[in-house]
Motif scaffolding. Structure first.
Motif, PDB file in Angstrom:
ATOM      1  N   LEU A 321       0.651  -1.133   0.034  1.00 62.35           N
ATOM      2  CA  LEU A 321      -0.066  -0.003  -0.167  1.00 62.35           C
ATOM      3  C   LEU A 321       0.785   1.217   0.039  1.00 62.35           C
ATOM      4  CD1 LEU A 321      -2.893  -0.971   2.657  1.00 62.35           C
ATOM      5  CD2 LEU A 321      -2.870  -0.655   0.172  1.00 62.35           C
ATOM      6  N   ARG A 322       1.910   1.328   0.648  1.00 64.07           N
ATOM      7  CA  ARG A 322       3.046   2.474   0.568  1.00 64.07           C
ATOM      8  C   ARG A 322       3.443   2.615  -0.804  1.00 64.07           C
ATOM      9  NH1 ARG A 322       6.574   2.980   6.060  1.00 64.07           N
ATOM     10  NH2 ARG A 322       6.504   5.069   5.338  1.00 64.07           N
ATOM     11  N   GLN A 324       1.835   2.262  -3.446  1.00 63.44           N
ATOM     12  CA  GLN A 324       0.713   2.596  -4.233  1.00 63.44           C
ATOM     13  C   GLN A 324       0.601   4.106  -3.909  1.00 63.44           C
ATOM     14  OE1 GLN A 324      -2.995   0.622  -4.156  1.00 63.44           O
ATOM     15  NE2 GLN A 324      -1.800  -1.541  -3.873  1.00 63.44           N
ATOM     16  N   ALA A 325       0.739   4.630  -2.364  1.00 65.33           N
ATOM     17  CA  ALA A 325       0.427   5.735  -2.096  1.00 65.33           C
ATOM     18  C   ALA A 325       1.488   6.806  -2.836  1.00 65.33           C
ATOM     19  CB  ALA A 325       0.568   5.965  -0.678  1.00 65.33           C
ATOM     20  N   LYS A 328       0.739   7.345  -6.544  1.00 65.84           N
ATOM     21  CA  LYS A 328      -0.451   8.459  -6.393  1.00 65.84           C
ATOM     22  C   LYS A 328      -0.029   9.624  -6.218  1.00 65.84           C
ATOM     23  CE  LYS A 328      -3.496   5.222  -7.140  1.00 65.84           C
ATOM     24  NZ  LYS A 328      -4.571   5.110  -8.603  1.00 65.84           N
ATOM     25  N   ASP A 336      -6.726   9.978  -4.123  1.00 65.57           N
ATOM     26  CA  ASP A 336      -6.619   8.754  -3.952  1.00 65.57           C
ATOM     27  C   ASP A 336      -5.227   8.090  -3.092  1.00 65.57           C
ATOM     28  OD1 ASP A 336      -7.120   8.094  -7.814  1.00 65.57           O
ATOM     29  OD2 ASP A 336      -8.496   8.050  -5.844  1.00 65.57           O
ATOM     30  N   GLU A 339      -6.730   8.349   0.604  1.00 64.60           N
ATOM     31  CA  GLU A 339      -7.411   6.957   0.619  1.00 64.60           C
ATOM     32  C   GLU A 339      -6.637   6.032   0.979  1.00 64.60           C
ATOM     33  OE1 GLU A 339     -10.757   6.813   1.505  1.00 64.60           O
ATOM     34  OE2 GLU A 339     -10.619   8.914   1.094  1.00 64.60           O
ATOM     35  N   VAL A 340      -5.473   5.428   0.146  1.00 68.12           N
ATOM     36  CA  VAL A 340      -4.604   4.775   0.572  1.00 68.12           C
ATOM     37  C   VAL A 340      -3.857   4.755   1.720  1.00 68.12           C
ATOM     38  CG1 VAL A 340      -2.629   3.448  -0.370  1.00 68.12           C
ATOM     39  CG2 VAL A 340      -4.338   4.365  -1.876  1.00 68.12           C
ATOM     40  N   SER A 341      -3.376   6.041   2.405  1.00 68.78           N
ATOM     41  CA  SER A 341      -2.751   6.128   3.258  1.00 68.78           C
ATOM     42  C   SER A 341      -3.518   5.912   4.590  1.00 68.78           C
ATOM     43  CB  SER A 341      -2.172   7.731   3.566  1.00 68.78           C
ATOM     44  OG  SER A 341      -1.297   7.826   2.552  1.00 68.78           O
ATOM     45  N   ASP A 343      -6.166   3.604   4.557  1.00 59.52           N
ATOM     46  CA  ASP A 343      -6.168   2.308   4.830  1.00 59.52           C
ATOM     47  C   ASP A 343      -4.831   1.729   5.591  1.00 59.52           C
ATOM     48  OD1 ASP A 343      -7.399   1.729   1.392  1.00 59.52           O
ATOM     49  OD2 ASP A 343      -8.347   1.900   3.441  1.00 59.52           O
TER      50      ASP A 343
END
Length: 850
Positions: A321-322, A324-325, A328, A336, A339-341, A343
């Motif tokens: 996830l990190r 992905q963040a 973004k 976006d 939102e990922v952060s 999570d």
């Protein structure tokens, strides 16, 4: 004739001896008691001089046993007591002087020696008084004065009599001193054994210092007595306690250090270190049998192991996830990325990784700042007036307690002003940022305090602890008034109150008013009830005598309401009325009610109520003694400014002693009579943190009475309790419960039921003209029911004699042993010894049946 009789003189040592005199008549003086044994008739004549002392007269009932013990060759079938001047003619038939000679000899003593004899008699009466009060030395001094007077009148018999008296009194004095010394040594040994037993209990409770202090205290008293065996025993026990205490302190210190380390590692979310320290602590706790600690940290150990397993799985997912963040953010897809952060933050909370959580929150803030800065930059380029709107937005967020969001907006504006060279706006924004941070800190602090106060108010309201609820309401209202919110008007800032603040103050002001009204109503109701009880107490005195610190309860019902149709037959009527006892019997309670109101120096308040069971003291002889332990412990981190403690002692107990922190209370606290019992209210100030206040009541059960009668169409039921009074003998008490009719009218259907406390054997001394209709046993005592019937203007005296059961057992053992001795003597054909044994049995029984 001389071979047929033997003449003895009674002395103060309770002996019969045959004196050597030239003339038998010389023995018959005013002060002597002479025994004449007639062998042929097997009779013993006991002649009592007119001035014989009471001490000698007290020996007369024992002459039978003395004669049988000292002179076994004498068989006596009859004892005849003769007062001087009342001798029968047969007495002179066997003696070597006539009645006239005896009268002349007595008259000579009374007339010629009258003044001296009068003085001697006064002195002898004084000596008797001294003996009765056990003033032995004073009695000896008086006897010596009598000897001087005896020498003046050349009364050798009286002189010898008083010398014997002095010997007997000296023996009694020495015996008394020896008895006291033995009793004191026995008490000291009992106290030592008790202290040793208590030290074992204190050791189990880990109260080593208290146990050592008690051992040292008793050691000091053994120094004054010749008890080497017990001194050595105490020294050994003291050493054992000191060694056990040192070991316990050492382990506790290690446990305390480990608990601190566990707390630190938990705070830092260091699960591996927490795991290691928990395992060590559990081993130490097991070595000193601290089960609560073992359970606590065993549970924590399992939780840590589970968290370590879950953490490993979540860390892998967080890594993805990190990545992905970051992608973004690079592509400026700010929403976006946020939102990922978020999570990631959720997953970090699941594994208690505060560092990762804070890192992602900072990342979110940074993204928000960049996003807002970008938007703000566009707005600034369009119109600089947008700044005022942003400031208003920050104030709106502040008033909604959204401080972080407001600060992020300000940070975004600051970044924009730096990029676009807007120095006039930058200074204003910096000031606003500082105001927001200060306001946030203050708001969080007050909000937390208010939340705590709301919980305490709700909790105390639920428990009906009105005093505590009132104090917390007052504190919350004052705190709410200190909250200040901001409003932005153009370029100026003013203070105003929000609707939430007004609602909060209004809500708890209303609650405060209700609590005060409810408390006032409660106090008024209690006072009215007490007044009502006191008022009825005046009527109750028409039939019973009220005991000190006891308030009888009077209940009244109409006959039709409670009994319906009342029989005209007296026996049937009494049966109807007696059936009311199953529902309306006086209550015998086994617990006290305890209430405390604690106010700390910092304003914290605790109000509690609890029920405390009355405990029996200990061994068989102590079952009659009860006690109850009350008190409090300061739970606060600061001193208690004032503690108000109220104990409600049921009326079926008499308070025999009160100790406050181990010391006997000389002056009782405030006390009042209520429907349920005697209320004792203690007010104690300035109690240090964690310090205890211990109050111990020693109690004795009372006789409880239910009285039912009918007067002018009303069924009246009186419930009360009576103290026991000691009559001077160990283990025996009297209870006198007079029943009087002072109404001026005849009472009908009078039924009385008395409850004799447990562990007593009772004897009914009065009334003697009627008997109980029913006697039955229960868990609370023995019920004695009396059907009195009609009672006119008269008094019926109820008198119970109560004997403690353990004392009865002692009497039974003593009588059994004496009876066995008596039977053995009969089997051996020694009737004199048997008679002596049975006389002693009768003497013991008569002593307890006076």
């Amino acid at each position: 004739m001389e071979g047929n009789i033997r003449i003895f003189k009674v002395n103060y040592s309770e002996e019969l001896f045959e004196p050597e005199v030239k003339k038998t008549l010389d023995l018959f003086t005013l002060n002597n008691i002479i025994c004449v044994y007639v062998r042929q008739k097997k009779r013993m004549y006991i002649w009592i001089g007119k001035s014989a002392s009471q001490s000698l007269k007290n020996v007369i009932p024992k002459i039978r046993s003395i004669a049988s013990g000292e002179h076994e060759d004498m068989v006596i079938l009859r004892y005849i007591t003769i007062e001087s001047g009342s001798e029968p003619s047969e007495f002179f038939d066997m003696i070597d002087f006539s009645k006239k000679e005896l009268e002349e000899y007595v008259n000579y003593q009374e007339t010629k020696l009258a003044p001296v004899i009068s003085e001697i008699n006064d002195l002898r009466e004084n000596a008797e008084v001294k003996i009765k009060s056990e003033e032995f030395d004073a009695a000896i001094v008086v006897a010596k004065d009598i000897i001087k007077l005896a020498k003046e009148i050349d009364d050798i018999a009286l002189e010898k009599d008083q010398e014997e008296f002095i010997q007997a009194v000296t023996a009694k004095s020495e015996a008394k001193k020896l008895q006291i010394r033995i009793e004191e040594d026995n008490k000291a040994i009992e106290k030592i054994e008790k202290i040793l037993e208590e030290s074992s209990e204190l050791e189990k409770l880990s109260k080593f210092e208290e146990a050592v202090l008690s051992i040292e205290g008793i050691l000091e008293s053994t120094q004054k007595r010749d008890l080497p065996k017990y001194k050595e025993k105490l020294e050994v026990r003291k050493k054992e306690l000191l060694e056990a205490g040192e070991k316990y302190i050492k382990i506790n210190k290690e446990i305390s250090n480990l608990e601190e380390k566990i707390g630190e590692t938990q705070e830092k979310k260091n699960l591996n270190d927490t795991l290691e320290y928990c395992e060590k602590l559990i081993q130490l706790a097991e070595s000193i049998d601290k089960k609560e600690l073992m359970e606590k940290y065993s549970t924590l150990l399992e939780e840590v192991r589970e968290k370590l397993k879950a953490k490993a799985l979540i860390i892998s997912e967080i890594g993805n996830l990190r990545e992905q963040a970051k992608n973004k953010l690079i592509s400026e897809e700010y929403d976006d990325a946020i939102e990922v952060s978020k999570d990631i933050v959720k997953l970090a909370k699941e594994i208690d990784d505060i560092a990762l959580e804070k890192d992602q929150e900072e990342f979110i803030k940074d993204v928000i700042a960049k996003s807002e800065a970008k938007k703000l930059q566009i707005r600034i380029e369009e119109d600089s007036k947008l700044l005022n709107k942003i400031l208003e937005k920050s104030l709106e967020l502040q008033n909604q307690s959204k401080f972080e969001e407001a600060v992020l907006i300000i940070k975004g504006i600051l970044e924009s002003t730096q990029k676009h060279d807007l120095p006039n706006f930058k200074e204003r924004i910096e000031e606003r940022k500082k105001e927001l941070l200060d306001a946030e800190e203050n708001f969080i602090k007050i909000k937390k305090e208010i939340s705590n106060l709301e919980e305490k108010i709700s909790e105390n309201q639920e428990k009906q602890h009105l005093n505590a609820a009132i104090k917390y309401c007052e504190k919350l209202i004052q705190l709410a008034r200190n909250i200040k919110l901001l409003r932005f008007n153009g370029l100026s800032i003013t203070f105003h109150e929000s609707k939430d603040k007004k609602d909060l103050i209004e809500k708890y002001s209303t609650l405060l008013k209700g609590f005060r009204e409810e408390l006032e109503a409660k106090i008024q109701s209690e006072n009215e009830e007490k007044e009502k009880i006191l008022s009825k107490g005046k009527e109750i005195q028409n039939v019973i005598k009220m005991e000190e610190d006891t308030m009888p309860i009077l209940e009244e019902f109409s006959v039709s309401e409670l009994l319906g149709d009342l029989s005209s037959d007296m026996n049937d009527m009494l049966e109807q009325i007696g059936s009311l006892l199953s529902v309306h019997r006086v209550e015998v309670k086994r617990e006290i009610k305890n209430k405390v109101l604690l106010t700390s120096a910092s304003g914290e308040v605790i109000e509690e109520e609890k029920i405390i069971e009355v405990q029996e003291s200990g061994g068989p002889e102590d079952l009659l003694q009860c006690n109850v332990q009350s008190g409090l412990e300061n739970p606060f981190d600061d001193a208690i400014e004032e503690a108000i403690l109220t104990d409600l002692i049921p009326y079926n107990f008499e308070i025999t002693n009160i100790e406050l922190n181990g010391k006997v209370v000389e002056e009782l606290p405030d006390k009042s009579l209520s429907k349920e019992g005697l209320e004792l209210t203690w007010k104690i100030q300035n109690i240090p943190p964690k310090e205890k206040v211990e109050i111990k009541y020693d109690l004795r059960r009372k006789i409880s009475r239910t009285l039912i009668f009918i007067l002018e169409g009303q069924v009246k039921i009186i419930k009360t309790h009576f103290n026991l009074s000691n009559i001077g003998l160990e283990g025996i008490y009297d209870a006198k419960l007079p029943l009087t009719n002072n109404y001026g009218l005849t009472l009908d259907g009078v039924v009385v039921e008395d409850i004799i406390p447990l562990y007593y054997l009772h004897f009914i001394k009065a009334p003697t003209k009627i008997s109980p209709v029913e006697v039955s046993s229960s868990k609370i005592g023995e019920f004695i029911k009396w059907n009195v019937g009609s009672l006119s203007a008269e008094t019926m005296n109820y008198h119970y004699r109560l004997l403690e059961l353990y004392r009865l057992e002692e009497i039974k053992i003593s009588i059994t042993n004496l009876s066995k001795k008596g039977i053995n003597s009969v089997n051996k054909k020694n009737l004199t010894e048997a008679l002596k044994n049975y006389d002693e049995i009768i003497s013991q029984l008569e002593e307890y049946n006076q």
